[in-house]
Design a protein around this motif. Structure first.
Motif, PDB file in Angstrom:
ATOM      1  N   ASP A  43       0.837  -1.203   0.000  1.00  0.00           N
ATOM      2  CA  ASP A  43       0.000   0.000   0.000  1.00  0.00           C
ATOM      3  C   ASP A  43       0.863   1.241   0.000  1.00  0.00           C
ATOM      4  O   ASP A  43       1.806   1.384   0.776  1.00  0.00           O
ATOM      5  N   VAL A  59      -2.647   0.362  -4.243  1.00  0.00           N
ATOM      6  CA  VAL A  59      -2.001  -0.903  -3.919  1.00  0.00           C
ATOM      7  C   VAL A  59      -1.181  -1.345  -5.121  1.00  0.00           C
ATOM      8  O   VAL A  59      -1.708  -1.470  -6.233  1.00  0.00           O
ATOM      9  N   CYS A 117       5.838   1.065   3.182  1.00  0.00           N
ATOM     10  CA  CYS A 117       4.404   1.133   2.949  1.00  0.00           C
ATOM     11  C   CYS A 117       3.781   2.176   3.877  1.00  0.00           C
ATOM     12  O   CYS A 117       4.414   2.678   4.812  1.00  0.00           O
TER      13      CYS A 117
END
Length: 231
Positions: A139, A148, A174
């Motif tokens: 993500d 994503v 992320c």
């Protein structure tokens, strides 16, 4: 640290395929509890200014990381090792992000070593470094919007049970596990390759511990080293 923290740290591992590519790889993990999050302040500013003054842009450890990126198919001119990207920002001034991120970025630059920091409370399952199969979710932000992505097959990634936490070894973290304004428990990952010695890796870990104590005086730290390399 609680027994749960100890078990989580003990569960971290590096897949053998990583050592097939780079048998000299070592990771120093430092689990930190009772951190004090917040915006950049005088303590973190002092750390960053010291790092800017002591930075060595052409350090051989940075070149070793460029070689490692090439070995698994990444192009270091486009996706640079984290320490390479930071060192290139020194002439204009390192970013001021928040007091915890500033602390580990400063030590990264001063010791020419990639360092990442992650919020432990947002992890699910153990931290591990593996070669991706290409299906793992990552993500991130694309064009200002949450998105994503998926790593390339064979890419080196840190991950947990829910997906990739850092792509291309130490290139990009992320959103889910990154340090934020509420982070009080974190794991810091210091990545080493030859020619960095075990002694130099330990010294970088000691410097990070000192920097974290400067920004969070009551912090409790537990280290663990993965891998074995030249002394």
């Amino acid at each position: 640290m609680t027994q749960q923290d100890d078990r989580w740290l003990a569960g971290a591992y590096v897949d053998p395929e990583v050592y097939t590519l780079r048998p000299d790889y070592r990771a120093l993990l430092i689990l930190a509890d009772d951190l004090v999050p917040g915006p950049s302040d005088d303590a973190s500013e002092k750390l960053l200014r010291s790092a800017e003054e002591r930075a060595v842009p052409d350090h051989p450890h940075v070149e070793a990381w460029r070689d490692a990126f090439r070995a698994f198919g990444a192009k270091p001119q486009r996706t640079r090792p984290s320490v390479d990207a930071l060192l290139r920002r020194v002439p204009q001034g390192l970013p001021r992000v928040d007091r915890l991120t500033d602390a580990y970025n400063a030590i990264s630059v001063e010791h020419a070593i990639p360092i990442g920091g992650e919020d432990v409370d947002r992890y699910h399952g153990p931290l591990r470094l593996v070669r991706a199969n290409g299906s793992e979710p990552f993500d991130t932000i694309v064009d200002g919007q949450p998105a994503v992505e998926h790593p390339a097959a064979g890419e080196m990634v840190w991950r947990d049970d829910d997906g990739v936490t850092c792509r291309r070894w130490n290139w990009r973290q992320c959103l889910r596990t990154r340090i934020g304004s509420t982070t009080t428990r974190a794991v810091f990952v210091l990545d080493a390759l030859a020619p960095m010695t075990d002694a130099a890796l330990a010294a970088a870990g000691d410097a990070l511990a000192e920097a974290l104590r400067a920004t969070s005086p009551g912090v409790r730290l537990t280290p663990r080293t993965l891998g074995a390399g030249p002394g």
